[in-house]
Motif scaffolding. Structure first.
Motif, PDB file in Angstrom:
ATOM      1  N   PRO A  50      28.888 -27.449 -51.501  1.00  0.00           N
ATOM      2  CA  PRO A  50      29.178 -28.028 -50.181  1.00  0.00           C
ATOM      3  C   PRO A  50      28.406 -29.312 -49.909  1.00  0.00           C
ATOM      4  O   PRO A  50      28.922 -30.222 -49.251  1.00  0.00           O
ATOM      5  CB  PRO A  50      28.768 -26.921 -49.206  1.00  0.00           C
ATOM      6  N   LYS A  53      30.170 -32.172 -51.495  1.00  0.00           N
ATOM      7  CA  LYS A  53      31.378 -32.535 -50.742  1.00  0.00           C
ATOM      8  C   LYS A  53      31.024 -33.371 -49.510  1.00  0.00           C
ATOM      9  O   LYS A  53      31.677 -34.385 -49.224  1.00  0.00           O
ATOM     10  CB  LYS A  53      32.122 -31.273 -50.322  1.00  0.00           C
ATOM     11  N   ALA A  56      29.982 -36.756 -50.692  1.00  0.00           N
ATOM     12  CA  ALA A  56      31.119 -37.579 -51.096  1.00  0.00           C
ATOM     13  C   ALA A  56      31.827 -38.164 -49.880  1.00  0.00           C
ATOM     14  O   ALA A  56      32.225 -39.345 -49.875  1.00  0.00           O
ATOM     15  CB  ALA A  56      32.090 -36.748 -51.928  1.00  0.00           C
ATOM     16  N   SER A  57      31.974 -37.377 -48.825  1.00  0.00           N
ATOM     17  CA  SER A  57      32.601 -37.900 -47.600  1.00  0.00           C
ATOM     18  C   SER A  57      31.746 -39.001 -46.980  1.00  0.00           C
ATOM     19  O   SER A  57      32.263 -40.056 -46.555  1.00  0.00           O
ATOM     20  CB  SER A  57      32.801 -36.765 -46.597  1.00  0.00           C
ATOM     21  N   THR A  93      24.149 -35.890 -48.916  1.00  0.00           N
ATOM     22  CA  THR A  93      23.895 -34.764 -49.811  1.00  0.00           C
ATOM     23  C   THR A  93      22.540 -34.139 -49.541  1.00  0.00           C
ATOM     24  O   THR A  93      22.404 -32.911 -49.445  1.00  0.00           O
ATOM     25  CB  THR A  93      23.985 -35.232 -51.263  1.00  0.00           C
TER      26      THR A  93
END
Length: 240
Positions: A50, A53, A56-57, A93
């Motif tokens: 998670p 993810k 990355a966003s 992150t």
């Protein structure tokens, strides 16, 4: 007497089964022969995946923001985009990963109070700000930690407020977009008891009014009967 030669199939088979052990099948080792062994434990994967993810966003947003900043400053937009995307990826992150670690260390997100979540988010923001300061230079460590800590605490406080408001609305109103347009109202047990008590009081009041009317009718009937009896008594001839 005929001697069996070494090439005789019977002697070869007897020697094969008597002098050597039959090959045994080795048990398969789970995780090695299957080829499905994970490099990281499930607990760590539940934090890493998670967090990547979210990073990355954030990195994608940083790419667009860096490109826009480069265009506005007249600098190469690709360079600004790559630098900003990398920084935003690291911040997103690290923040989300440290936030999940803090939640797990404090007993799990489901068991935490809104205040505990705010503290954990503030700590995660401070860690992410420290990492971002290291990427930008030693002078940016303290300001970055303070800014990201305040940002994490403020964002978690806002999220707690929205969650509490949504919980209150869901407990008082029906769920769904068309709930406020529906002619049917959902009642709780207490509201239903109050409604029944009000209706029972109305019925008792109606019964009392009807009793009064019946009493008045009986009194009027009795008065009329007495009046007739008195009139009939006065109209009889006197006896000698």
């Amino acid at each position: 007497m005929k001697r069996n030669s070494p090439q005789d199939p019977e002697v070869h088979d007897n020697h094969h089964y008597s002098g050597q052990r039959a090959p045994q099948q080795m048990p398969a080792v789970e995780g090695i022969s299957g080829g499905q062994r994970s490099f990281l434990p499930p607990e760590i994967m539940a934090i890493v995946v998670p967090s990547l993810k979210v990073g990355a966003s954030a990195g994608a947003c940083g790419l667009f923001a860096g490109a826009a900043a480069g265009i506005l400053q007249g600098a190469p937009p690709v360079f600004f985009s790559v630098i900003a995307g990398g920084q935003w990826f690291a911040l997103g992150t690290s923040y989300y990963a440290s936030r999940l670690v803090a939640f797990n260390a404090m007993g799990g997100e489901e068991k935490l109070s809104p205040g505990d979540k705010t503290k954990a988010s503030a700590l995660a923001g401070g860690f992410a700000g420290t990492l971002g300061g290291l990427l930008r230079g030693p002078r940016n460590i303290v300001p970055g930690a303070i800014f990201m800590s305040a940002l994490g605490a403020g964002g978690q406080a806002y999220a707690n407020r929205r969650a509490a408001k949504a919980e209150v609305e869901s407990s008082t109103d029906k769920k769904g977009f068309w709930a406020k347009w529906s002619p049917i109202t959902q009642l709780s047990d207490e509201d239903y008891e109050k409604l029944l008590e009000e209706r029972l009081l109305r019925v008792e009041a109606d019964i009392a009014i009807m009793d009064d009317h019946i009493k008045q009718l009986r009194e009027s009937e009795s008065a009329a009967t007495e009046g007739k009896q008195s009139e009939s008594g006065n109209g009889k001839p006197g006896q000698v």
